[in-house]
Scaffold this active site. Structure first.
Site, PDB file in Angstrom:
ATOM      1  N   ASP A  18      -5.420  -1.695   4.913  1.00 47.46           N
ATOM      2  CA  ASP A  18      -5.033  -2.862   4.122  1.00 47.46           C
ATOM      3  C   ASP A  18      -6.275  -3.651   3.731  1.00 47.46           C
ATOM      4  OD1 ASP A  18      -2.218  -2.437   4.193  1.00 47.46           O
ATOM      5  OD2 ASP A  18      -2.169  -3.165   6.252  1.00 47.46           O
ATOM      6  N   LYS A  40      -2.146   5.124   5.173  1.00 45.13           N
ATOM      7  CA  LYS A  40      -1.193   4.455   4.284  1.00 45.13           C
ATOM      8  C   LYS A  40      -1.977   3.492   3.398  1.00 45.13           C
ATOM      9  CE  LYS A  40       1.433   0.766   5.395  1.00 45.13           C
ATOM     10  NZ  LYS A  40       1.501  -0.278   4.359  1.00 45.13           N
ATOM     11  N   ASP A  68       2.359   3.543  -0.347  1.00 49.70           N
ATOM     12  CA  ASP A  68       3.351   2.504  -0.043  1.00 49.70           C
ATOM     13  C   ASP A  68       3.419   1.495  -1.185  1.00 49.70           C
ATOM     14  OD1 ASP A  68       4.977   0.640   1.239  1.00 49.70           O
ATOM     15  OD2 ASP A  68       3.410  -0.091   2.584  1.00 49.70           O
ATOM     16  N   LYS A  70       6.443   0.787  -2.896  1.00 50.82           N
ATOM     17  CA  LYS A  70       7.767   0.120  -2.890  1.00 50.82           C
ATOM     18  C   LYS A  70       8.320  -0.100  -4.293  1.00 50.82           C
ATOM     19  CE  LYS A  70       6.924  -2.460   1.415  1.00 50.82           C
ATOM     20  NZ  LYS A  70       5.481  -2.215   1.639  1.00 50.82           N
ATOM     21  N   PHE A  71       8.507   1.007  -5.028  1.00 48.01           N
ATOM     22  CA  PHE A  71       9.001   0.880  -6.400  1.00 48.01           C
ATOM     23  C   PHE A  71      10.411   0.267  -6.420  1.00 48.01           C
ATOM     24  CE2 PHE A  71       6.263   4.829  -7.121  1.00 48.01           C
ATOM     25  CZ  PHE A  71       5.184   4.091  -7.603  1.00 48.01           C
ATOM     26  N   HIS A  72      10.665  -0.588  -7.412  1.00 50.53           N
ATOM     27  CA  HIS A  72      11.971  -1.240  -7.573  1.00 50.53           C
ATOM     28  C   HIS A  72      12.110  -1.633  -9.036  1.00 50.53           C
ATOM     29  CE1 HIS A  72      14.926  -4.591  -6.000  1.00 50.53           C
ATOM     30  NE2 HIS A  72      15.468  -3.778  -6.880  1.00 50.53           N
ATOM     31  N   ASP A  73      12.838  -0.813  -9.797  1.00 56.93           N
ATOM     32  CA  ASP A  73      13.007  -1.084 -11.232  1.00 56.93           C
ATOM     33  C   ASP A  73      14.211  -0.259 -11.689  1.00 56.93           C
ATOM     34  OD1 ASP A  73      12.471  -1.688 -14.026  1.00 56.93           O
ATOM     35  OD2 ASP A  73      10.402  -2.068 -13.448  1.00 56.93           O
ATOM     36  N   PRO A  75      16.263   3.008 -12.993  1.00 57.18           N
ATOM     37  CA  PRO A  75      16.029   4.398 -12.567  1.00 57.18           C
ATOM     38  C   PRO A  75      14.981   5.125 -13.395  1.00 57.18           C
ATOM     39  CG  PRO A  75      18.371   3.912 -12.488  1.00 57.18           C
ATOM     40  CD  PRO A  75      17.716   2.702 -13.098  1.00 57.18           C
ATOM     41  N   ASN A  76      15.037   4.976 -14.715  1.00 55.79           N
ATOM     42  CA  ASN A  76      14.113   5.694 -15.589  1.00 55.79           C
ATOM     43  C   ASN A  76      12.655   5.316 -15.298  1.00 55.79           C
ATOM     44  OD1 ASN A  76      13.779   7.444 -17.922  1.00 55.79           O
ATOM     45  ND2 ASN A  76      13.028   5.588 -18.950  1.00 55.79           N
ATOM     46  N   THR A  77      12.426   4.033 -15.084  1.00 57.45           N
ATOM     47  CA  THR A  77      11.061   3.551 -14.835  1.00 57.45           C
ATOM     48  C   THR A  77      10.565   3.996 -13.463  1.00 57.45           C
ATOM     49  OG1 THR A  77      11.435   1.668 -16.279  1.00 57.45           O
ATOM     50  CG2 THR A  77       9.638   1.458 -14.692  1.00 57.45           C
ATOM     51  N   THR A 132      11.203  -7.042   6.609  1.00 54.36           N
ATOM     52  CA  THR A 132      11.282  -7.689   7.930  1.00 54.36           C
ATOM     53  C   THR A 132      10.868  -9.153   7.870  1.00 54.36           C
ATOM     54  OG1 THR A 132       9.171  -6.656   8.375  1.00 54.36           O
ATOM     55  CG2 THR A 132      11.088  -5.697   9.458  1.00 54.36           C
ATOM     56  N   GLN A 202       2.707  -9.680  14.157  1.00 52.37           N
ATOM     57  CA  GLN A 202       3.943  -8.901  14.327  1.00 52.37           C
ATOM     58  C   GLN A 202       4.799  -9.587  15.396  1.00 52.37           C
ATOM     59  OE1 GLN A 202       4.965  -6.578  12.455  1.00 52.37           O
ATOM     60  NE2 GLN A 202       3.235  -5.393  11.631  1.00 52.37           N
ATOM     61  N   ARG A 223      -3.988  -2.631  12.296  1.00 45.37           N
ATOM     62  CA  ARG A 223      -5.119  -3.276  12.974  1.00 45.37           C
ATOM     63  C   ARG A 223      -5.510  -2.694  14.326  1.00 45.37           C
ATOM     64  NH1 ARG A 223      -2.419  -8.850  11.437  1.00 45.37           N
ATOM     65  NH2 ARG A 223      -0.659  -7.385  11.550  1.00 45.37           N
TER      66      ARG A 223
HETATM   67  O1  C5P Z   1      -1.904  -4.092  11.264  1.00 47.68           O
HETATM   68  P1  C5P Z   1      -0.466  -3.693  11.466  1.00 47.68           P
HETATM   69  O2  C5P Z   1      -0.279  -2.568  12.456  1.00 47.68           O
HETATM   70  O3  C5P Z   1       0.424  -4.868  11.759  1.00 47.68           O
HETATM   71  O4  C5P Z   1      -0.066  -3.116  10.035  1.00 47.68           O
HETATM   72  C1  C5P Z   1       1.226  -2.677   9.769  1.00 47.68           C
HETATM   73  C2  C5P Z   1       1.354  -2.182   8.360  1.00 47.68           C
HETATM   74  O5  C5P Z   1       2.728  -1.930   8.127  1.00 47.68           O
HETATM   75  C3  C5P Z   1       0.907  -3.155   7.277  1.00 47.68           C
HETATM   76  O6  C5P Z   1       0.463  -2.357   6.173  1.00 47.68           O
HETATM   77  C4  C5P Z   1       2.181  -3.890   6.928  1.00 47.68           C
HETATM   78  O7  C5P Z   1       2.195  -4.364   5.614  1.00 47.68           O
HETATM   79  C5  C5P Z   1       3.205  -2.767   7.091  1.00 47.68           C
HETATM   80  N1  C5P Z   1       4.568  -3.211   7.368  1.00 47.68           N
HETATM   81  C6  C5P Z   1       4.887  -4.013   8.448  1.00 47.68           C
HETATM   82  N2  C5P Z   1       6.185  -4.371   8.655  1.00 47.68           N
HETATM   83  C7  C5P Z   1       7.118  -3.949   7.821  1.00 47.68           C
HETATM   84  C8  C5P Z   1       6.819  -3.143   6.741  1.00 47.68           C
HETATM   85  C9  C5P Z   1       5.505  -2.777   6.531  1.00 47.68           C
HETATM   86  O8  C5P Z   1       4.029  -4.385   9.226  1.00 47.68           O
HETATM   87  N3  C5P Z   1       8.355  -4.274   8.063  1.00 47.68           N
END
Ligand code: C5P
Length: 247
Positions: A18, A40, A68, A70-73, A75-77, A132, A202, A223
């Site tokens: 990230d 990712k 990652d 996260k497409f959201h549009d 269906p065609n797009t 989340t 988290q 991380r």
């Molecule tokens: O550094 P960390 O382990 O917290 O990174 C988790 C990765 O997972 C980040 O890219 C974060 O955006 C992603 N993610 C998350 N929780 C979610 C969905 C995705 O932490 N519910």
């Protein structure tokens, strides 16, 4: 239960890179090259560096790629976006389940067709259910009643019905989704912290071993790996913990 090989365990890990910075991402990817885990790359990196940056970092890491975005549009797009991403040969791509059944089916079909045309394996196409960052009160304000867990399982079932391969889900959602949809649905789980690691922002975390034992197929871990002095060693230690669970 047979133990997983270290290589198979490492393949269950996707390290979240990230950053918007190409040099930092490439350095991390190179550091991880020997560890056997995937990476990712998400919206932050993609918005800054585009597909060319993704291709470079993927090459430096040498392993699997979870794109990652996260497409959201409509269906065609979304189908067109999935096709456009195919040359990057991702192993996992994702869409928002809230885009609806037709959108998800179009994404899955586009992924299969594009991969067949390119002669590459089709990526897993998975759905994001409820972010989340949203709580019951937030989704109620969007008109969704019944609580977050009920909505997560409802959207996971819709993704399953649409022919998607699985969903991204938090550790606490693994059990209800498995109960509803059985073993043949891929669960990709972030919010993982090795025992003793800094939890950071988290809120509900599981250790890698706990999440795999609970039924996760792949773990997204950022991380604890990227912030380690030796990222490859951190990834290998996590793989060793997964391997010991034998799932
Ligand atoms: O550094 P960390 O382990 O917290 O990174 C988790 C990765 O997972 C980040 O890219 C974060 O955006 C992603 N993610 C998350 N929780 C979610 C969905 C995705 O932490 N519910």
């Amino acid at each position: 239960m047979p133990l997983l090989s270290a290589a198979d365990a490492a393949r269950r890990i996707y390290c979240a890179i990230d950053t918007p910075d190409l040099a930092r991402a490439e350095t991390l990817a190179r550091a991880l090259a020997g560890a056997g885990c995937g990476i990712k790359l998400g919206l932050e990196f993609f918005s800054a560096q585009g597909p060319a940056g993704v291709a470079r970092v993927r090459k430096a890491a040498g392993g699997d790629l979870f794109l990652d975005l996260k497409f959201h549009d409509i269906p065609n797009t979304v189908a067109a976006a999935v096709r456009a991403a195919a040359p990057l040969a991702p192993t996992i791509v994702n869409v928002h389940a809230a885009g609806g059944r037709a959108m998800m089916s179009a994404a899955a079909e586009a992924a299969r067709e594009a991969a067949a045309k390119a002669g590459t394996p089709a990526p897993l196409v998975i759905a994001v259910t409820v972010l989340t960052s949203l709580e019951t009160v937030d989704i109620e304000r969007m008109g969704v009643i019944g609580g977050v867990e009920e909505q997560v399982v409802r959207l996971a079932a819709l993704a399953h019905e649409a022919g998607l391969d699985g969903v991204v889900c938090s550790a606490r959602e693994i059990t209800p989704i498995r109960r509803a949809l059985g073993p043949d649905f891929t669960l990709v789980t972030p919010g993982i912290r090795p025992a003793g690691a800094d939890v950071g922002d988290q809120k509900r975390v599981m250790t890698p071993g706990e999440a795999i034992t609970a039924g996760a197929d792949y773990l997204v871990i950022g991380r604890p790996i990227t912030g380690a002095e030796d990222p490859a060693a951190a990834a290998r230690a996590i793989a060793a913990e997964i391997s010991a669970t034998g799932n």
